[in-house]
Design a protein around this motif. Structure first.
Motif, short mmCIF file in Angstrom:
data_model
loop_
_atom_site.label_atom_id
_atom_site.label_comp_id
_atom_site.label_asym_id
_atom_site.label_seq_id
_atom_site.Cartn_x
_atom_site.Cartn_y
_atom_site.Cartn_z
N GLU A 1 13.12 -3.89 49.87
CA GLU A 1 12.50 -4.14 48.57
C GLU A 1 11.27 -3.26 48.36
O GLU A 1 10.74 -3.19 47.25
N HIS A 2 10.80 -2.60 49.42
CA HIS A 2 9.54 -1.86 49.34
C HIS A 2 9.65 -0.40 49.75
O HIS A 2 8.75 0.39 49.45
N PHE A 3 10.71 -0.03 50.45
CA PHE A 3 10.87 1.34 50.90
C PHE A 3 12.23 1.87 50.46
O PHE A 3 13.19 1.11 50.33
N ILE A 4 12.31 3.16 50.26
CA ILE A 4 13.57 3.79 49.91
C ILE A 4 14.05 4.61 51.10
O ILE A 4 13.27 5.04 51.95
N MET A 45 3.80 -2.90 54.27
CA MET A 45 2.79 -2.17 55.02
C MET A 45 3.44 -1.05 55.84
O MET A 45 4.65 -1.01 56.03
N ASP A 46 2.63 -0.14 56.32
CA ASP A 46 3.10 0.98 57.12
C ASP A 46 3.21 0.53 58.58
O ASP A 46 2.21 0.39 59.28
N PHE A 47 4.45 0.30 59.02
CA PHE A 47 4.67 -0.19 60.39
C PHE A 47 4.67 0.95 61.41
O PHE A 47 4.73 0.68 62.61
N ILE A 48 4.57 2.17 60.96
CA ILE A 48 4.56 3.30 61.89
C ILE A 48 3.14 3.66 62.29
O ILE A 48 2.84 3.82 63.49
#
Length: 606
Positions: free
Chosen positions: A538-541, A498-501
């Motif tokens: 595992e989900h963001f680069i 999910m987008d934590f920002i």
């Protein structure tokens, strides 16, 4: 209770209703005692009789109609049921881990904009382009050769200017061996031969470590495009300098290892081949590469050069990359030579293809230089320099012009140290994953299943289970672990993709759920720890990973402090994947969050 027992209870209730109704109808008190005939008027009795006959006619017609379609209908039901079963069987593979990077939703835009032949971008010229056209570049490209000046005269001022505008520098790091002092006695290096062999055997370790320390001191992300176009005979670090693919891969891994040893963890490694044919033989492996960089330049404005579309240039790379890596792709040198309207048409067509067909392309760095002296040998051009400068930026779609300047996310220090480490308990445990994805498997965590599993565990000497909560089986797991005398570490189910920002609404809802669960668990004697996963990689680069991870830790910082207020003595652990960055990441977390312990996730020991 389980999802299945709840559903079956509903069926049982329905069946009980049908049974009672059937009993009532069989008794037929109304007919035996002639209650209706003696208490109703004749016209009512005639109406009831007619209704009864009509019902029988309808039932008979329905029987005749259904008898004809019964077999086809049964076959349809059977085929449908089998297809659902096949779909359910296939869905079990959805939870199987495959190391594929998730697509980046943003589109990173970059530029190389030199005003002289020193390999550095003119930041004032970049600012002018941004001001005139109302968009921002996320990546600023520059070129540094392996020489003493790259250490002594490192462009700190340019790097600071790039970071001040919230962009990220990309350094193309060129291993020219003869330009480094101390190599006079080695004829191969003086002749620009076998540079990767000498890198791998440690000849340049001091220089590499110094450079790594400089990049580490930036304390911000930086792309490092090392030894680019290693298969391009125009460069001596290719086969033209007697370098082999194996020597290149060994040297790449050696450089990567030194950067990790120097704790330069915000350096993002970009691997950049020149041609698609042999690039797989040069690939060092996903553990050593963050991005794939490609050189995509349209030379068709030159004489004797065939005109190629973007797809014709790019798809040979894409079709081969697919088979050995799924890393995100950066067009690290991207452009079209100036030639009237042809440049705009080619770039516009290329952007359309990228936008509609090639979602793996996550960054484009425009080679906006009029100072390129690398003239292809197969042309008859008498030019001394090639002009790649872009006459107009109107070809850029609006989505690329909206800008993606990152929000700054910072962590405040935490003064409280670990007070209740989970190691104060005797732990011989397992991760219990049955029922984690109950919709897609056949595990029903009934009382019998759990009691049997827990008996077998205790026979094997296991006294603790680690479970990921937040599903339908929480009640059973908590109840029967306590009855079995097993200690339990409860992991809160926080989606790592999910987008934590920006997704504050979801984060607030998750915080409320977690704190409510802590209130429920705090008095359970067998619950010895609360656990949180940290596997955003595992989900963001990178570099998005760095920002999302910091935002996640910032959210956890507030949440764990509230947990400690509710339940100060239960240990809080964070699970980290064991790799070269784990120790430094744990140090960062410990200085900011009230974490008591760490769980190490070992995925590969080779």
């Amino acid at each position: 209770f389980t999802p299945f027992s709840i559903i079956m209870a509903g069926f049982a209730l329905f069946n009980a209703f049908i049974m009672l109704f059937g009993i009532y109808m069989t008794i037929r008190l109304t007919n035996q005692n002639k209650i209706l005939r003696t208490h109703l008027q004749k016209r009512h009795l005639l109406t009831l009789s007619k209704t009864k006959k009509d019902f029988y006619k309808l039932a008979n017609a329905a029987f005749i109609a259904t008898r004809a379609v019964a077999l086809p209908f049964l076959l349809i039901i059977l085929i449908t049921a089998m297809s659902f079963k096949e779909e359910n069987d296939e869905s079990k593979w959805e939870e199987v881990y495959v190391p594929v990077s998730e697509r980046v939703t943003s589109n990173l835009l970059g530029i190389f904009q030199p005003s002289e032949g020193n390999g550095l971008t003119d930041i004032k010229a970049v600012n002018e382009i941004e001001r005139s056209h109302n968009f921002n570049f996320n990546i600023i490209s520059l070129y540094l050769a392996w020489n003493d000046a790259s250490i002594e005269d490192f462009p700190h001022e340019l790097m600071n200017s790039i970071y001040e505008k919230n962009s990220i520098p990309m350094i193309t790091w060129e291993p020219w061996a003869s330009t480094l002092s101390g190599n006079d006695s080695i004829q191969e290096l003086q002749n620009e031969q076998k540079v990767f062999k000498y890198i791998a055997n440690g000849r340049f370790d001091n220089y590499i470590r110094e450079f790594a320390q400089i990049l580490k001191s930036q304390d911000r992300p930086v792309f490092l495009r090392f030894g680019h176009e290693f298969d391009n005979p125009q460069y001596p670090w290719s086969a033209a300098g007697n370098n082999t693919p194996e020597e290149f891969k060994t040297a790449w891994k050696h450089v990567h290892k030194i950067f990790k040893e120097e704790e330069a963890h915000q350096v993002i490694f970009v691997w950049n081949p020149w041609k698609p044919e042999t690039m797989e033989t040069y690939y060092p492996g996903d553990n050593y590469v963050d991005w794939v960089g490609l050189t995509l330049l349209d030379y068709s404005a030159l004489e004797k050069v065939k005109e190629y579309s973007f797809n014709e240039l790019y798809e040979p790379f894409k079709n081969k990359l697919y088979w050995f890596t799924r890393k995100p792709v950066m067009l690290a040198e991207f452009g079209s030579l100036q030639k009237g309207e042809q440049q705009q048409k080619w770039l516009s067509s290329a952007l359309g293809a990228i936008n509609n067909q090639h979602e793996e392309v996550a960054a484009m760095v425009f080679f906006n230089s009029a100072l390129d002296a690398n003239i292809p040998s197969n042309t008859s051009s008498d030019q001394q320099q090639l002009d790649w400068s872009i006459a107009s930026w109107d070809f850029l779609p609006q989505k690329f012009k909206e800008g993606q300047q990152p929000n700054t996310v910072t962590l405040s220090k935490n003064s409280k140290g670990a007070a209740y480490p989970i190691t104060r308990f005797d732990i011989r445990g397992v991760r219990y994953k049955k029922g984690t994805s109950w919709k897609n498997n056949y595990y029903a965590l009934t009382k019998e299943v759990l009691e049997k599993d827990f008996r077998e565990m205790k026979k094997a000497g296991i006294n603790t289970i680690h479970v990921r909560g937040g599903n339908i089986y929480d009640h059973n797991l908590l109840l029967y672990t306590a009855e079995a005398g097993l200690q339990l570490i409860y992991q809160f189910n926080i989606p790592q993709n999910m987008d934590f920002i920006d997704n504050r609404e979801k984060l607030n809802a998750l915080e409320e759920e977690v704190l409510e669960k802590v209130e429920d668990l705090k008095d359970r004697k067998n619950v010895i720890g609360y656990s949180f996963a940290l596997d955003l990689q595992e989900h963001f680069i990178k570099p998005q990973l760095f920002r999302q991870r910091t935002a996640y830790l910032k959210w956890l910082q507030s949440l764990t402090q509230k947990i400690k207020t509710i339940d100060p003595e239960t240990s809080i652990t964070i699970d980290l994947e064991l790799d070269s960055e784990t120790f430094d990441l744990a140090k960062t977390i410990s200085s900011h969050l009230p974490i008591d312990s760490y769980g190490l996730v070992v995925k590969d020991t080779t």
